[in-house]
Design an enzyme around this catalytic site. Structure first.
Site, PDB file in Angstrom:
ATOM      1  N   ASP A  59      18.013  -9.103-107.389  1.00  0.00           N
ATOM      2  CA  ASP A  59      16.988  -7.877-107.136  1.00  0.00           C
ATOM      3  C   ASP A  59      18.740  -6.781-106.380  1.00  0.00           C
ATOM      4  OD1 ASP A  59      15.023  -7.179-107.044  1.00  0.00           O
ATOM      5  OD2 ASP A  59      14.310  -7.240-105.086  1.00  0.00           O
ATOM      6  N   ALA A  60      19.472  -6.988-105.825  1.00  0.00           N
ATOM      7  CA  ALA A  60      20.553  -5.641-104.928  1.00  0.00           C
ATOM      8  C   ALA A  60      21.266  -5.641-105.778  1.00  0.00           C
ATOM      9  CB  ALA A  60      21.509  -6.567-104.127  1.00  0.00           C
ATOM     10  N   LYS A 106      -5.229 -15.730-129.241  1.00  0.00           N
ATOM     11  CA  LYS A 106      -5.808 -14.730-129.540  1.00  0.00           C
ATOM     12  C   LYS A 106      -6.147 -14.143-128.266  1.00  0.00           C
ATOM     13  CE  LYS A 106     -10.097 -12.228-131.859  1.00  0.00           C
ATOM     14  NZ  LYS A 106      -9.573 -10.970-131.641  1.00  0.00           N
ATOM     15  N   LYS A 129      -3.151 -18.249-139.092  1.00  0.00           N
ATOM     16  CA  LYS A 129      -2.887 -16.985-139.603  1.00  0.00           C
ATOM     17  C   LYS A 129      -2.125 -17.817-141.364  1.00  0.00           C
ATOM     18  CE  LYS A 129      -1.493 -13.826-136.294  1.00  0.00           C
ATOM     19  NZ  LYS A 129      -0.893 -12.358-136.027  1.00  0.00           N
ATOM     20  N   CYS A 162     -25.354 -17.379 -89.065  1.00  0.00           N
ATOM     21  CA  CYS A 162     -26.499 -18.005 -88.139  1.00  0.00           C
ATOM     22  C   CYS A 162     -25.157 -18.213 -87.056  1.00  0.00           C
ATOM     23  CB  CYS A 162     -27.132 -18.750 -89.342  1.00  0.00           C
ATOM     24  SG  CYS A 162     -28.196 -19.630 -87.936  1.00  0.00           S
ATOM     25  N   GLU A 182      -1.288 -18.671-133.177  1.00  0.00           N
ATOM     26  CA  GLU A 182      -0.993 -18.194-132.189  1.00  0.00           C
ATOM     27  C   GLU A 182      -2.644 -17.835-131.457  1.00  0.00           C
ATOM     28  OE1 GLU A 182      -0.021 -14.150-133.572  1.00  0.00           O
ATOM     29  OE2 GLU A 182       1.717 -15.017-135.259  1.00  0.00           O
ATOM     30  N   ASP A 226      -6.452 -11.247-125.362  1.00  0.00           N
ATOM     31  CA  ASP A 226      -7.665 -10.171-125.113  1.00  0.00           C
ATOM     32  C   ASP A 226      -6.680  -9.255-124.108  1.00  0.00           C
ATOM     33  OD1 ASP A 226      -9.944  -9.497-124.725  1.00  0.00           O
ATOM     34  OD2 ASP A 226     -10.629 -10.649-123.129  1.00  0.00           O
ATOM     35  N   LYS A 249     -12.751 -18.693-132.496  1.00  0.00           N
ATOM     36  CA  LYS A 249     -13.381 -18.260-131.283  1.00  0.00           C
ATOM     37  C   LYS A 249     -13.401 -19.850-130.401  1.00  0.00           C
ATOM     38  CE  LYS A 249     -14.869 -14.148-130.721  1.00  0.00           C
ATOM     39  NZ  LYS A 249     -14.214 -13.151-129.838  1.00  0.00           N
ATOM     40  N   GLU A 293      -0.333  -6.849-128.697  1.00  0.00           N
ATOM     41  CA  GLU A 293      -1.446  -6.637-127.094  1.00  0.00           C
ATOM     42  C   GLU A 293      -0.852  -6.419-125.873  1.00  0.00           C
ATOM     43  OE1 GLU A 293      -4.053  -6.916-129.444  1.00  0.00           O
ATOM     44  OE2 GLU A 293      -5.574  -7.506-127.917  1.00  0.00           O
ATOM     45  N   CYS A 331     -29.483 -25.389 -86.548  1.00  0.00           N
ATOM     46  CA  CYS A 331     -29.708 -25.067 -87.882  1.00  0.00           C
ATOM     47  C   CYS A 331     -28.824 -25.934 -88.453  1.00  0.00           C
ATOM     48  CB  CYS A 331     -28.624 -23.544 -88.060  1.00  0.00           C
ATOM     49  SG  CYS A 331     -29.482 -23.308 -89.013  1.00  0.00           S
ATOM     50  N   CYS A 353     -33.056 -21.374 -90.289  1.00  0.00           N
ATOM     51  CA  CYS A 353     -33.450 -21.306 -89.138  1.00  0.00           C
ATOM     52  C   CYS A 353     -34.622 -20.115 -88.458  1.00  0.00           C
ATOM     53  CB  CYS A 353     -32.415 -22.290 -87.952  1.00  0.00           C
ATOM     54  SG  CYS A 353     -32.282 -20.719 -87.387  1.00  0.00           S
ATOM     55  N   SER A 401     -10.207  -6.218-138.829  1.00  0.00           N
ATOM     56  CA  SER A 401     -10.843  -7.346-137.199  1.00  0.00           C
ATOM     57  C   SER A 401     -10.295  -8.384-138.561  1.00  0.00           C
ATOM     58  CB  SER A 401     -12.259  -6.750-137.267  1.00  0.00           C
ATOM     59  OG  SER A 401     -12.562  -6.966-138.869  1.00  0.00           O
ATOM     60  N   LEU A 402     -10.904  -9.564-138.041  1.00  0.00           N
ATOM     61  CA  LEU A 402     -11.200 -10.968-138.162  1.00  0.00           C
ATOM     62  C   LEU A 402     -12.581 -12.138-138.381  1.00  0.00           C
ATOM     63  CD1 LEU A 402      -7.716 -12.149-136.363  1.00  0.00           C
ATOM     64  CD2 LEU A 402      -8.080 -11.846-139.079  1.00  0.00           C
ATOM     65  N   CYS A 406     -32.069 -15.694 -90.595  1.00  0.00           N
ATOM     66  CA  CYS A 406     -31.298 -17.238 -91.205  1.00  0.00           C
ATOM     67  C   CYS A 406     -32.545 -17.701 -92.103  1.00  0.00           C
ATOM     68  CB  CYS A 406     -31.071 -18.172 -90.396  1.00  0.00           C
ATOM     69  SG  CYS A 406     -30.122 -19.717 -91.137  1.00  0.00           S
ATOM     70  N   TYR A 439       3.615  -9.661-132.129  1.00  0.00           N
ATOM     71  CA  TYR A 439       2.643 -10.725-133.441  1.00  0.00           C
ATOM     72  C   TYR A 439       3.131 -10.151-134.213  1.00  0.00           C
ATOM     73  CZ  TYR A 439      -1.212  -8.356-132.963  1.00  0.00           C
ATOM     74  OH  TYR A 439      -2.498  -7.509-132.721  1.00  0.00           O
TER      75      TYR A 439
HETATM   76  S1  IVH Z   1      -3.028 -10.559-136.138  1.00  0.00           S
HETATM   77  C1  IVH Z   1      -4.500 -11.853-140.108  1.00  0.00           C
HETATM   78  N1  IVH Z   1      -2.862 -11.870-133.992  1.00  0.00           N
HETATM   79  O1  IVH Z   1      -7.128  -9.498-133.242  1.00  0.00           O
HETATM   80  C2  IVH Z   1      -3.826 -11.992-139.422  1.00  0.00           C
HETATM   81  N2  IVH Z   1      -4.208 -10.414-133.895  1.00  0.00           N
HETATM   82  O2  IVH Z   1      -6.870  -8.459-135.438  1.00  0.00           O
HETATM   83  C3  IVH Z   1      -4.764 -10.441-138.931  1.00  0.00           C
HETATM   84  N3  IVH Z   1      -5.675  -9.882-132.003  1.00  0.00           N
HETATM   85  O3  IVH Z   1      -7.474  -6.096-132.971  1.00  0.00           O
HETATM   86  C4  IVH Z   1      -4.212 -10.390-137.087  1.00  0.00           C
HETATM   87  N4  IVH Z   1      -4.195 -11.589-130.681  1.00  0.00           N
HETATM   88  O4  IVH Z   1      -5.269  -6.710-131.623  1.00  0.00           O
HETATM   89  C5  IVH Z   1      -3.745 -10.742-134.642  1.00  0.00           C
HETATM   90  N5  IVH Z   1      -1.964 -12.843-132.317  1.00  0.00           N
HETATM   91  C6  IVH Z   1      -3.008 -11.954-132.645  1.00  0.00           C
HETATM   92  C7  IVH Z   1      -3.334 -11.791-131.555  1.00  0.00           C
HETATM   93  C8  IVH Z   1      -4.844 -10.913-132.521  1.00  0.00           C
HETATM   94  C9  IVH Z   1      -5.074 -10.329-130.621  1.00  0.00           C
HETATM   95  C10 IVH Z   1      -6.201  -8.799-131.569  1.00  0.00           C
HETATM   96  C11 IVH Z   1      -5.831  -7.622-133.117  1.00  0.00           C
HETATM   97  C12 IVH Z   1      -7.424  -7.424-133.260  1.00  0.00           C
HETATM   98  C13 IVH Z   1      -8.223  -8.427-133.536  1.00  0.00           C
HETATM   99  C14 IVH Z   1      -8.473  -8.864-135.161  1.00  0.00           C
END
Ligand code: IVH
Length: 676
Positions: A32-33, A116, A294, A430, A114, A118, A318, A178, A435, A415, A81-82, A412, A230
């Protein structure tokens, strides 16, 4: 002048690299220092030569002024989206559907899986290796410019490559990732929020998203956000042609990339991997709500196209949901073994992670008040792993006005005696020694800690109802006929229980001490007390000061122990245990085998963190064999923090704050060897 500039460049390069070691690799190579000294020198040089300050300098992570609002940014490639799959058959169905779209000349398929993540999706633009623009997902086509906030994330490279021998990136590079908050950091942040009187965040995702959408980057800078990348979404030079190589390439440029990514050559392996993750998800240091599968080859994935708003070449596996919403029908109250009253939620039954739940904990009354949870509210309930479900908070938007604010109990529920809520803690107690519900809890706790098989809460309840026990010591005086008269007991089960009770007389002293249920005395403190006093008699006459002087004992616990033994009722209880023949002394064999007061580590205190080459227990035993002492958390008295791979943030940070020396396993061995 020239040498000033080159020194500045050198310092920046070094600091970027040390940030990367610390925030990305979790493996710092400077003290750190030492780090502070580099920063101080850079700041001093920049103060003397302001014309040499550049935006990628590590001193410039927090910009000077808050933004007025966020500017919209168009994404070079829209964020889609997926599609989802929730089990093996659905993954197979996805592949059946989409594999038809693979070009005829595509290589045999491989898949990258990979986590997913959040958090909040971010798109990071680099021009000439410099981070120039960062945007949120927004609606997928247009995001918001949060460059200033993203700059404060220490894991985000301001200039690539971060690593001195990393590849030269294309002139323009756009990366997607992310922004997330690690669970440990999230918990610590929430503690700080509560201490400061602010509302805690509902989950790490909200905390990360809320922090990044702050207009004032100095607020974001104080929030422990990190990043995992990613994808490359745009580049004007050669970049890898597979997902797997992309991840490696990003890592070599210095971007943080998840350690959990994996590549497979058969769908069976993909599915097995996904299924194994459902159990494993709790082990990840950040929230993972599923996995993304993927197609590895990027030209193939591209050629497979998009259906609706989802690419065919990927699918989200999911995990079973951990949150659900339902109605809070009523609030019940439990009485704990210390007399503390705790509220619980009675819910409209709801499915959560594969089971129906109709009760959930509400932590305590203070939490209930702070979250403004009302009877009749629609609430979010959450269940993580094996943990009991709890109420996260109300969905305020759906209130009708018929919800009822909950009033603290004045008596309580067990009791009927008036409760005490006058203490400095927020708890309601209590204080009635007789009790019945408290007694049931104390007896079943004692039985659980003493490992008396067959004595659960239900049996404890029956024993208390029949007035067969007034305290846990009465268990040792139960007669066979007493048990036979109880509902649910036959000759065999009665004999088994009596045998289990008898066997528990021989438990180690530390176990017995923990079973007493003294506030703050769990197995660790009980072990500590045993090491110092060796018998319950000796402990019973120890005064508070002596107890407090024991390393590892807090003042509250020391006070609680002294107070417990001062109460005549508890003395009687201990006498009854003694009369019954329960072992109240330590036998020498119970000490750590080979533990020694003398040795090269004598007088030194150690804390262990991170993953080591051997189980922590073994390392601890080795330290103790050489005269050292191992404790659970870092304090001013800690001599060394032994650090393994991916050390837990809190111990490590505490050690840095306190200036505690950190050593790795090799250095530990050297310490044992050199002083031997
Ligand atoms: S890539 C074909 N990789 O999920 C692949 N998305 O994509 C296309 N998300 O809001 C998606 N982790 O941001 C990919 N390892 C990951 C992810 C990821 C989270 C989110 C992404 C998007 C949603 C759908």
């Amino acid at each position: 002048m020239n040498h000033v500039k080159s020194r500045i460049d050198q310092l920046r390069q070094q600091i970027h690299y040390h940030n990367y070691r610390y925030y990305v690799l979790n493996d710092p190579t400077i003290s750190d220092a030492g780090y502070d000294a580099l920063m101080d020198e850079l700041r001093a040089l920049e103060a003397a030569h302001p014309e040499l300050i550049t935006p990628d300098s590590p001193t410039q992570r927090v910009g000077p002024e808050p933004a007025e609002g966020f500017v919209k940014v168009e994404h070079p490639v829209p964020i889609l989206s997926l599609d989802k799959a929730s089990d093996g058959p659905e993954i197979r169905a996805w592949w059946e559907r989409v594999s038809k779209f693979m070009p005829d000349d595509a290589p045999p398929p491989t898949w990258v899986v990979e986590p997913k993540l959040d958090g909040l999706t971010v798109v990071l633009h680099y021009e000439g290796g410099l981070f120039t623009l960062g945007a949120t997902r927004g609606d997928g086509a247009l995001g918001e410019d949060v460059t200033g906030n993203l700059r404060t994330i220490r894991a985000l490279p301001l200039r690539i490559p971060v690593v001195p021998d990393g590849p030269e990136p294309p002139l323009r590079l756009v990366v997607r990732g992310e922004a997330i908050m690690r669970i440990e950091d999230f918990d610590a942040l929430n503690e700080r929020q509560i201490e400061a009187g602010a509302n805690p965040f509902a989950n790490p995702r909200n905390a990360a998203a809320g922090s990044l959408r702050q207009l004032d980057p100095s607020v974001t800078a104080a929030r422990p956000i990190t990043l995992l990348c990613y994808a490359i979404v745009d580049a004007d030079g050669p970049v890898p042609a597979t997902q797997w190589e992309t991840l490696d390439y990003l890592r070599r440029l210095g971007f943080p990339v998840s350690d959990y990514n994996a590549r497979f050559e058969s769908l069976d392996e993909v599915i097995a991997h996904c299924e194994s993750w459902v159990e494993k998800r709790e082990e990840a240091p950040y929230e993972v709500d599923g996995l993304v599968i993927k197609v590895d080859d990027l030209p193939t994935r591209q050629a497979m196209g998009v259906v609706g708003r989802a690419p065919r070449g990927g699918v989200a596996f999911k995990f079973p949901g951990r949150e659900a919403t339902t109605e809070l029908l009523d609030i019940g109250v439990n009485v704990g073994r210390t007399g503390a009253l705790t509220p619980y939620a009675i819910l409209e039954p709801v499915q959560l992670g594969g089971v129906t739940i109709q009760k959930a904990t509400l932590h305590n009354f203070e939490d209930l008040r702070r979250k403004d949870i009302r009877v009749g509210d629609t609430v979010i309930v959450r269940r993580a792993g094996d943990v009991i479900p709890y109420v996260v908070g109300p969905v305020v938007e759906t209130r009708t006005g018929n919800e009822r604010v909950y009033q603290l109990p004045t008596v309580c529920p067990s009791c009927g005696e008036p409760v005490d809520s006058s203490g400095e803690e927020v708890a309601v107690y209590c204080t009635n020694v007789a009790c019945p519900e408290q007694l049931v809890r104390r007896v079943s706790y004692f039985a659980a800690v003493m490992d008396i098989e067959g004595l659960g809460e239900r049996t404890a309840q029956r024993l208390v109802d029949r007035e067969l026990v007034q305290d846990a010591a009465d268990l040792y005086y139960l007669a066979r006929d007493d048990l036979l008269a109880l509902e649910g007991f036959a000759e065999k089960s009665a004999d088994n229980l009596l045998a289990a009770i008898e066997a528990s007389k021989e438990r180690p002293l530390a176990r017995l001490l923990a079973a007493l249920g003294i506030r703050g005395v769990g197995s660790t403190v009980a072990q500590l007390l045993t090491e110092h006093y060796h018998s319950l008699d000796a402990l019973a006459v120890a005064n508070r000061d002596a107890l407090e002087a024991i390393e590892g004992m807090g003042p509250h616990t020391a006070g609680a122990v002294a107070a417990w033994f001062a109460r005549p009722r508890n003395r009687t209880f201990v006498d009854k245990l003694q009369q019954a023949g329960v072992k109240l002394e330590e036998t020498p064999a119970e000490t750590v085998p080979g533990a020694s007061d003398e040795g090269p580590l004598s007088g030194l205190t150690f804390v262990i963190t991170g993953t080591l080459s051997r189980p922590r227990k073994e390392i601890a035993a080795e330290i103790e064999r050489h005269g050292g002492q191992v404790i659970g958390s870092v304090s001013g008295n800690t001599d060394y923090l032994v650090v393994g791979a991916s050390p837990g943030g809190s111990k490590f940070r505490k050690a840095q704050q306190l200036g505690t020396s950190t050593i790795d396993e090799v250095q530990l061995q050297a310490l044992i060897g050199s002083q031997a």
